[in-house]
Design an enzyme around this catalytic site. Structure first.
Site, PDB file in Angstrom:
ATOM      1  N   ARG A  12      51.061  58.765  63.679  1.00 51.82           N
ATOM      2  CA  ARG A  12      52.106  59.706  63.804  1.00 51.82           C
ATOM      3  C   ARG A  12      51.891  61.047  64.453  1.00 51.82           C
ATOM      4  O   ARG A  12      51.925  60.877  65.704  1.00 51.82           O
ATOM      5  CB  ARG A  12      52.938  59.964  62.390  1.00 51.82           C
ATOM      6  CG  ARG A  12      54.411  60.354  62.464  1.00 51.82           C
ATOM      7  CD  ARG A  12      54.757  61.849  62.809  1.00 51.82           C
ATOM      8  NE  ARG A  12      53.946  62.759  61.923  1.00 51.82           N
ATOM      9  CZ  ARG A  12      54.045  63.935  61.866  1.00 51.82           C
ATOM     10  NH1 ARG A  12      54.528  64.601  63.117  1.00 51.82           N
ATOM     11  NH2 ARG A  12      53.613  64.942  60.931  1.00 51.82           N
ATOM     12  N   ASP A  13      51.203  61.930  63.685  1.00 46.44           N
ATOM     13  CA  ASP A  13      50.982  63.090  64.159  1.00 46.44           C
ATOM     14  C   ASP A  13      49.638  63.021  65.356  1.00 46.44           C
ATOM     15  O   ASP A  13      49.687  63.641  66.629  1.00 46.44           O
ATOM     16  CB  ASP A  13      50.589  64.318  63.235  1.00 46.44           C
ATOM     17  CG  ASP A  13      50.571  65.435  63.609  1.00 46.44           C
ATOM     18  OD1 ASP A  13      50.748  65.936  64.881  1.00 46.44           O
ATOM     19  OD2 ASP A  13      50.578  66.393  62.826  1.00 46.44           O
ATOM     20  N   HIS A 204      48.316  69.673  54.995  1.00 50.39           N
ATOM     21  CA  HIS A 204      48.421  69.172  56.609  1.00 50.39           C
ATOM     22  C   HIS A 204      47.734  70.168  57.317  1.00 50.39           C
ATOM     23  O   HIS A 204      48.634  71.251  57.584  1.00 50.39           O
ATOM     24  CB  HIS A 204      49.707  68.622  56.853  1.00 50.39           C
ATOM     25  CG  HIS A 204      49.853  68.135  58.574  1.00 50.39           C
ATOM     26  ND1 HIS A 204      49.779  66.887  58.339  1.00 50.39           N
ATOM     27  CD2 HIS A 204      49.853  68.786  59.498  1.00 50.39           C
ATOM     28  CE1 HIS A 204      49.889  66.649  59.857  1.00 50.39           C
ATOM     29  NE2 HIS A 204      49.971  67.815  60.495  1.00 50.39           N
ATOM     30  N   HIS A 206      45.721  71.368  61.085  1.00 48.17           N
ATOM     31  CA  HIS A 206      45.114  71.405  62.122  1.00 48.17           C
ATOM     32  C   HIS A 206      43.749  72.074  62.258  1.00 48.17           C
ATOM     33  O   HIS A 206      43.645  73.356  61.895  1.00 48.17           O
ATOM     34  CB  HIS A 206      45.960  71.875  63.359  1.00 48.17           C
ATOM     35  CG  HIS A 206      47.189  70.701  63.394  1.00 48.17           C
ATOM     36  ND1 HIS A 206      47.640  69.871  64.523  1.00 48.17           N
ATOM     37  CD2 HIS A 206      48.319  70.531  62.419  1.00 48.17           C
ATOM     38  CE1 HIS A 206      48.463  69.153  64.108  1.00 48.17           C
ATOM     39  NE2 HIS A 206      49.042  69.582  62.954  1.00 48.17           N
ATOM     40  N   CYS A 237      51.320  68.934  67.953  1.00 47.18           N
ATOM     41  CA  CYS A 237      52.855  68.872  68.075  1.00 47.18           C
ATOM     42  C   CYS A 237      53.433  69.304  69.430  1.00 47.18           C
ATOM     43  O   CYS A 237      53.075  70.291  69.901  1.00 47.18           O
ATOM     44  CB  CYS A 237      53.559  70.030  66.995  1.00 47.18           C
ATOM     45  SG  CYS A 237      55.176  70.080  66.925  1.00 47.18           S
ATOM     46  N   ASN A 246      44.746  67.387  64.750  1.00 48.34           N
ATOM     47  CA  ASN A 246      44.692  67.629  63.469  1.00 48.34           C
ATOM     48  C   ASN A 246      43.496  67.438  62.871  1.00 48.34           C
ATOM     49  O   ASN A 246      42.393  67.262  63.816  1.00 48.34           O
ATOM     50  CB  ASN A 246      45.030  66.085  62.581  1.00 48.34           C
ATOM     51  CG  ASN A 246      46.684  66.003  62.981  1.00 48.34           C
ATOM     52  OD1 ASN A 246      47.559  66.498  62.021  1.00 48.34           O
ATOM     53  ND2 ASN A 246      46.983  65.165  64.171  1.00 48.34           N
TER      54      ASN A 246
END
Length: 307
Positions: A12-13, A204, A206, A237, A246
């Site tokens: 996903r990310d 979450h 980064h 993002c 990430n």
């Protein structure tokens, strides 16, 4: 820290900003490889608009290809009650309802003010529960916003304590830009845990400013029991200028040493990551992966260069 759960968010990310697309069957195979390796939970896609985030356009096809047992360990990113309905209709069991603490980023990301997303959450919770699934509250830009700067921690706490979010099973606190430092992460996670009502706390992060692992450890010390990471530090993002990938799964696993991770398991994940990043034409940002490939033969966590 063996009780801390890693969630791999590569699919996903991790894929949001890649120039190359990963075929659906390759995604399904990667899900199965990671689950078989022992990764406890995965984030496997998003219902973001396909024209805006093309690498995730086939998320529902990925969901449909997985078994119910596999889907029990997988999460899908959603932003509206309609997203929840579509995800569970395809077979998803777990959804991550995400909105930004910052209005400016929420408008850029999902096209509405934060208050509108918050108002809609009870309907999203109801849709997930009717399908027998779980739903997380995910708060993006919990520390800084790319448009408005620092975010008031009190606003994050207010949202977590708001009755409209009470139906969530977890609270995900996101350092979307990777600009937070450990003292800030520890302070906010501690405040969130105090009002979360027993919900699991996730972090979450980064690694934009090189604080990814340090921030994750600070979150764990403050009460987080779920950490997000992506293979090789992949990701970012599209609506957060200045954000990089990430925190790398490999780096988190080397630091945390959960019971299921042995030197051999870590080396295998490094190989999986290297193959994926080569396929996508993306750099490997994991420092632990570099360590695994070193020639320091006396250290049990090294595997040496690939044959």
């Amino acid at each position: 820290m063996s009780s801390v759960v890693l969630r791999d968010v590569t699919l996903r990310d991790g894929l949001q900003l890649t120039g190359r697309l990963l075929p659906t069957d390759r995604k399904v195979a990667l899900v199965r490889t990671l689950l078989a390796a022992g990764v406890p939970e995965l984030e496997i896609g998003s219902l973001a608009r396909a024209d805006v985030v093309p690498p995730l356009a086939d998320t529902l096809d990925v969901v449909a290809a997985l078994t119910p047992e596999e889907l029990d360990r997988c999460w899908v990113w959603v932003a509206t009650p309609r997203h929840v309905q579509r995800a569970v209709a395809a077979g998803a069991r777990n959804v991550q309802y995400c909105f930004s603490v910052s209005d400016a980023h929420n408008n850029a990301n999902v096209g509405r003010d934060t208050a509108v997303s918050l108002d809609a959450m009870p309907d999203a919770v109801a849709a997930a529960r009717e399908a027998g699934g779980r739903i997380q509250l995910c708060l993006a830009t919990a520390f800084t916003c790319p448009f408005d700067g620092p975010v008031d921690p009190g606003r994050v706490v207010e949202i977590v304590a708001d009755p409209r979010t009470a139906g969530s099973c977890d609270v995900v606190v996101c350092d979307t830009l990777g600009q937070a430092v450990p003292s800030e992460v520890g302070a906010l996670v501690s405040r969130v845990a105090a009002v979360a009502g027993g919900r699991r706390i996730a972090f979450h992060g980064h690694d934009t400013w090189g604080q990814g692992v340090a921030n994750a450890l600070a979150a764990v010390a403050a009460g987080a029991t779920l950490l997000d990471g992506a293979l090789g530090g992949l990701g970012g993002c599209p609506f957060a200028p200045g954000a990089s990938g990430n925190t790398a799964c490999e780096d988190l696993l080397f630091a945390l040493r959960p019971d299921w991770v042995t030197p051999g398991v870590l080396a295998n994940l490094v190989t999986v990551s290297e193959d994926l990043l080569d396929e996508l034409g993306e750099p490997n940002r994991s420092r632990a992966a570099q360590g695994v490939r070193s020639r320091a033969a006396a250290f049990p966590w090294t595997a040496g260069p690939r044959a």
